[in-house]
Each structure stands twice: as structure tokens, then as C-alpha cells.
Design a protein around this motif. Structure first.
Motif, short mmCIF file in Angstrom:
data_model
loop_
_atom_site.label_atom_id
_atom_site.label_comp_id
_atom_site.label_asym_id
_atom_site.label_seq_id
_atom_site.Cartn_x
_atom_site.Cartn_y
_atom_site.Cartn_z
N LYS B 75 0.83 -1.21 0.00
CA LYS B 75 0.00 0.00 0.00
C LYS B 75 0.87 1.26 0.00
O LYS B 75 0.91 2.00 0.97
N PRO B 76 1.62 1.47 -1.12
CA PRO B 76 2.59 2.57 -1.15
C PRO B 76 1.93 3.96 -1.09
O PRO B 76 2.60 4.93 -0.78
N SER B 77 0.68 4.05 -1.43
CA SER B 77 0.00 5.35 -1.38
C SER B 77 -1.20 5.26 -0.45
O SER B 77 -2.32 5.58 -0.81
N GLY B 78 -0.91 4.84 0.76
CA GLY B 78 -2.01 4.67 1.70
C GLY B 78 -1.67 5.16 3.08
O GLY B 78 -0.50 5.24 3.47
N LEU B 79 -2.74 5.51 3.82
CA LEU B 79 -2.61 5.92 5.22
C LEU B 79 -3.16 4.80 6.09
O LEU B 79 -4.09 4.10 5.70
N ILE B 80 -2.58 4.67 7.30
CA ILE B 80 -3.09 3.70 8.26
C ILE B 80 -3.32 4.39 9.59
O ILE B 80 -2.61 5.35 9.94
N LEU B 81 -4.32 3.89 10.31
CA LEU B 81 -4.73 4.50 11.57
C LEU B 81 -3.59 4.56 12.58
O LEU B 81 -2.86 3.59 12.77
N GLY B 82 -3.44 5.72 13.21
CA GLY B 82 -2.48 5.90 14.30
C GLY B 82 -3.24 6.18 15.59
O GLY B 82 -4.45 6.00 15.67
N PRO B 83 -2.53 6.65 16.62
CA PRO B 83 -3.15 6.93 17.91
C PRO B 83 -4.26 7.97 17.78
O PRO B 83 -4.15 8.91 16.99
N PHE B 84 -5.31 7.82 18.61
CA PHE B 84 -6.44 8.76 18.56
C PHE B 84 -7.22 8.74 19.87
O PHE B 84 -7.05 7.82 20.69
N GLN B 85 -8.10 9.72 20.02
CA GLN B 85 -9.11 9.77 21.07
C GLN B 85 -10.46 9.72 20.38
O GLN B 85 -10.72 10.52 19.47
N PRO B 94 -6.88 5.19 1.33
CA PRO B 94 -6.00 5.47 0.19
C PRO B 94 -5.77 6.98 0.05
O PRO B 94 -6.65 7.77 0.38
N PHE B 95 -4.58 7.37 -0.46
CA PHE B 95 -4.27 8.79 -0.70
C PHE B 95 -5.33 9.45 -1.57
O PHE B 95 -5.55 10.65 -1.49
N ALA B 96 -5.95 8.63 -2.42
CA ALA B 96 -6.86 9.21 -3.41
C ALA B 96 -8.25 9.50 -2.84
O ALA B 96 -9.09 10.07 -3.54
#
Lengths: 177, 177
Positions: B75-85, B94-96
Motif C-alpha cells: 500500500k505505497p499510497s495509503g494511510l493507516i490509523l495511528g493513535p487517537f481519542q 488510500p491517498f486518493a
């Protein structure tokens, strides 16, 4: 699927029912995803909102999250803050210190009815009165801990310990740490 | 130092005062710590509790956290969930796609007064009505985004954008991503 619904818990359920929902939702979320940051972030939200939906003392949960093995080579026996729900927390904890350190070094769940009575307790938040810490052990190594604080004394019991140990096992199997 | 106090904000302050406290506390927390998971976890708590302390619409914040570049080589153009409240959230974006993807691909802050009017908006939570997404850019690469949702329309304004862009700059300088 609207993901927020996974952490919406109906009122009036028993603790056993709520933990079953947590484990089912977690299993579904982790099915196609092994990224530990992503999975611990969602897991902290699931457990926090589950406890908030229950009667006191469970609803007095005031911090719910994770510490993981510190990747810093200068801190080979240390934990570092991971994803959580709640107020700002201590960044690093040595294995030798406090409830979290004890759980990590002994690989045993720590159920603490009164944190002020625990030798060497680290107070990240003076509102926290009781605590449960469950180690996540993978291939014999404690890779992370589940840490939950409650603003009431005796916030956790054996039922929490058993359910959170199942969650720890699921996380150990489901994540690449 | 009891760390929870860092994210306790007095009532009656202006948005400018509250964001100053966020940035001061964040700078102090990050001084000796460059681990991005640790720092984003505390940053999400700081920003969330800051907004909760303000009058509406800021106090109607219902999700505050991060997505980061997905390290999965598939998934070179993707975001994944990080820390959150907040409640459980979408794991990958996806970036798109959507507000987050647009912020990541254009490297420009997205201030969305009504998410339903944004083409391709991804609804992780049907309660979210407005959103702000600020890219964290390091050496020309968008390494993460700050994502905040509000349960009211028009929850964010230019003051939020300016302050959160300062926070994004601080995180880019302070963390090893």
C-alpha cells in the motif's frame, strides 16, 4: 460499515456481555490487519467505551491504553507509551518500576485494588485509584501491556482479568509487534 | 510531575490561549522523546482535551487523532490509523480518497465545514459533521496527518488551521517517523 459503531455499547448489558462484544469486534477488526499501532489504537477505544457503558466502578475508567517494548537500544528493559484513551500519560516506564513494570517483568496480570498501597506505584494521574495491567506475551517475550486505570478504588475484578487476558492473547496472535 | 495535568485545560480560556498551552505542553513532552507512537498518542490527548474545554462548536469534537503512512509495501499510497481519542475508526485510507487522502496527496490543510458536501468523504462515524485535516510534512514527504472531527457543522475555522499547522510542524521536527 461505520466503524464508530463497533465501540458503541448498549446500556444495561452485563460485564460478560460487553467483553464478548469487545472480543468479537476486535477479532473482526484485526482479521485483515496486523499493524500493531492501528490495532492497539482501535483496541484501546473498544475497551474504554465498553467499560464506560457499564455501571460503576467500571464506568469510572479514566485511562485505557498500552505500553510497548521501547525500541530505543539504550532502554533494553523499558516500556514506552502506546495508543490510549484518556489524559496525557508518562512516556517511559522501566521494567523494574510500578504496576506496569511488574506486569511486564513477571508476565503476570496485576490487579491492584488501591494503587497507593502498591510499592513503587507511578502516579501519571492523581485521580487514578485502582488499576489492572495485563501483559501481552508473544513467543515468551512481553511485547506490550494493557493498562487500565479507574478513578474508584477496586475498579477491576477477576472478570476483567480473564477477559483482558483473552484480549491480550488475541492481540499477541493478531499483530506484528 | 503528574502528566495528566498537561491535558487539563481551565474553562473560560480563549481558543488562542488553549492552543498556546497545547503547543507549550507538547514541546515540553517531546523534548527528550522522539518516538512517534508515544508522541502522537500524547498529542491526540492534548488536542482533544483542549477542544473539549472550549465553548461549542469546539467542545463537540468527537474524534481526534492521526493517520500515518502505511508501512505495508503493498500500500505505497495509503494511510493507516495511528493513535487517537474517540470511537473506533477506519483502519486504512488510500491517498486518493476522502478528506484525509486529499490532505495527504496535496499536502494542504483541508477545512471542511460540512463533510457531506465533500466529494468522496469516508464516513467512519455518521455523527461527524465537519472535519479538519492537517498534513505533517517532513523532507517533502507527507508522513502523517492530524485528523479531527466535530459533531457540529462548521466546527473548525482558520484559527484551528493555523494552530494545528504549528503542531504539525512541531511533530515533524520532534519525531522520528
Amino acid at each position: 460499515m461505520v466503524h464508530a459503531e463497533a465501540s458503541t455499547f448498549a446500556n444495561g448489558q452485563t460485564k460478560a456481555q460487553v467483553y464478548e462484544q469487545v472480543l468479537e469486534q476486535a477479532e473482526a477488526l484485526f482479521e485483515d490487519q496486523r499493524n500493531w499501532v492501528c490495532n492497539l489504537s482501535n483496541a484501546s477505544s473498544l475497551i474504554y467505551h465498553a467499560l464506560k457503558s457499564l455501571p460503576p466502578p467500571s464506568s469510572s475508567v479514566n485511562w485505557c491504553g498500552f505500553y510497548v517494548l521501547d525500541p530505543d537500544p539504550k532502554k533494553p528493559s523499558g516500556l514506552i507509551l502506546g495508543p490510549f484513551q484518556g489524559h496525557v500519560a508518562c512516556q517511559t516506564i522501566p521494567f523494574a518500576r510500578g504496576v506496569c513494570g511488574t506486569a511486564a517483568s513477571t508476565q503476570k496480570t496485576q490487579l491492584v485494588l488501591d494503587v497507593d498501597a502498591f510499592p513503587g506505584h507511578i502516579a501519571c494521574d492523581s485521580n487514578s485509584k485502582s488499576e489492572i495491567v495485563v501483559p501481552i506475551v508473544k513467543d515468551g517475550v512481553c511485547v506490550a501491556i494493557i493498562d487500565i486505570d479507574c478513578a474508584e478504588l477496586g475498579g477491576f475484578d477477576g472478570e476483567d482479568a480473564v477477559a483482558l487476558e483473552r484480549m491480550a492473547g488475541l492481540l499477541a496472535r493478531s499483530c506484528n509487534f
